[in-house]
Design an enzyme around this catalytic site. Structure first.
Site, PDB file in Angstrom:
ATOM      1  N   ILE A 173      35.243  44.757  26.210  1.00 40.89           N
ATOM      2  CA  ILE A 173      34.926  45.909  26.089  1.00 40.89           C
ATOM      3  C   ILE A 173      33.564  46.378  26.591  1.00 40.89           C
ATOM      4  O   ILE A 173      33.196  47.420  26.931  1.00 40.89           O
ATOM      5  CB  ILE A 173      35.432  46.665  24.684  1.00 40.89           C
ATOM      6  CG1 ILE A 173      35.855  48.008  24.817  1.00 40.89           C
ATOM      7  CG2 ILE A 173      34.497  46.336  23.698  1.00 40.89           C
ATOM      8  CD1 ILE A 173      36.541  48.634  23.676  1.00 40.89           C
ATOM      9  N   HIS A 180      37.381  32.780  19.807  1.00 39.80           N
ATOM     10  CA  HIS A 180      37.548  33.301  21.221  1.00 39.80           C
ATOM     11  C   HIS A 180      36.443  32.647  22.250  1.00 39.80           C
ATOM     12  O   HIS A 180      35.272  32.407  21.791  1.00 39.80           O
ATOM     13  CB  HIS A 180      37.288  34.918  21.512  1.00 39.80           C
ATOM     14  CG  HIS A 180      35.747  35.401  20.598  1.00 39.80           C
ATOM     15  ND1 HIS A 180      35.771  35.509  19.039  1.00 39.80           N
ATOM     16  CD2 HIS A 180      34.894  35.728  21.344  1.00 39.80           C
ATOM     17  CE1 HIS A 180      34.869  35.878  18.876  1.00 39.80           C
ATOM     18  NE2 HIS A 180      33.999  36.142  20.092  1.00 39.80           N
TER      19      HIS A 180
END
Ligand code: 5GP
Ligand code: ZN
Length: 121
Positions: free
Chosen positions: A40, A107
């Site tokens: 993002i 991640h």
């Protein structure tokens, strides 16, 4: 326990919510056990996060739970880089808040198109 895709999940975790599609994301790749989404807040022309379905707090914990997931994540990142036209790229696991980790669900950062002057925050 709250679950998505049949694996352990954490209802307080933003990436578990993305995996459950409770929060929207731009998915660029998926495997049976991973998704890859655009970050993002990109730190490079290509900045994608490869996220395993199973909630673990960091890469080392994922390695203990099932080390094969790490190879699957690296292969997923390589597939995304190739699909996006990048032969050269950086792969980063931030582990712990002092190292810049802000989301405590494993991640892998895939970054390409820019030489890193610092690691992704
Ligand atoms: P960390 O700092 O934990 O290594 O990386 C977390 C990453 O997740 C950051 O690069 C941040 O921009 C990204 N991120 C945080 N929330 C969201 C979100 O809701 N959607 C997406 N696509 N990325 C997010
Ligand atoms: Zn999670």
């Amino acid at each position: 326990m709250w679950q998505h895709a049949g694996v352990a999940a954490n209802s307080d975790c933003i990436f578990c919510k993305i995996l459950a599609e409770e929060i929207p994301s731009e998915r660029v790749h998926s495997t049976d056990r991973t998704i890859a989404i655009r970050d993002i807040n990109p730190q490079a022309p290509l900045h994608v996060l490869v996220i395993p379905h199973e909630h673990q707090p960091n890469a080392a914990a994922s390695a203990v739970a099932d080390a094969t997931i790490l190879a699957e994540m690296v292969s997923a990142a390589a597939a995304v880089a190739e699909a996006e036209g990048y032969a050269d790229y950086n792969l980063v696991f931030n582990t712990g808040p002092e190292a810049g980790q802000t989301v405590f669900h494993t991640h892998l950062h895939l970054l390409a198109g820019k030489r890193l002057s610092s690691l992704p925050a």
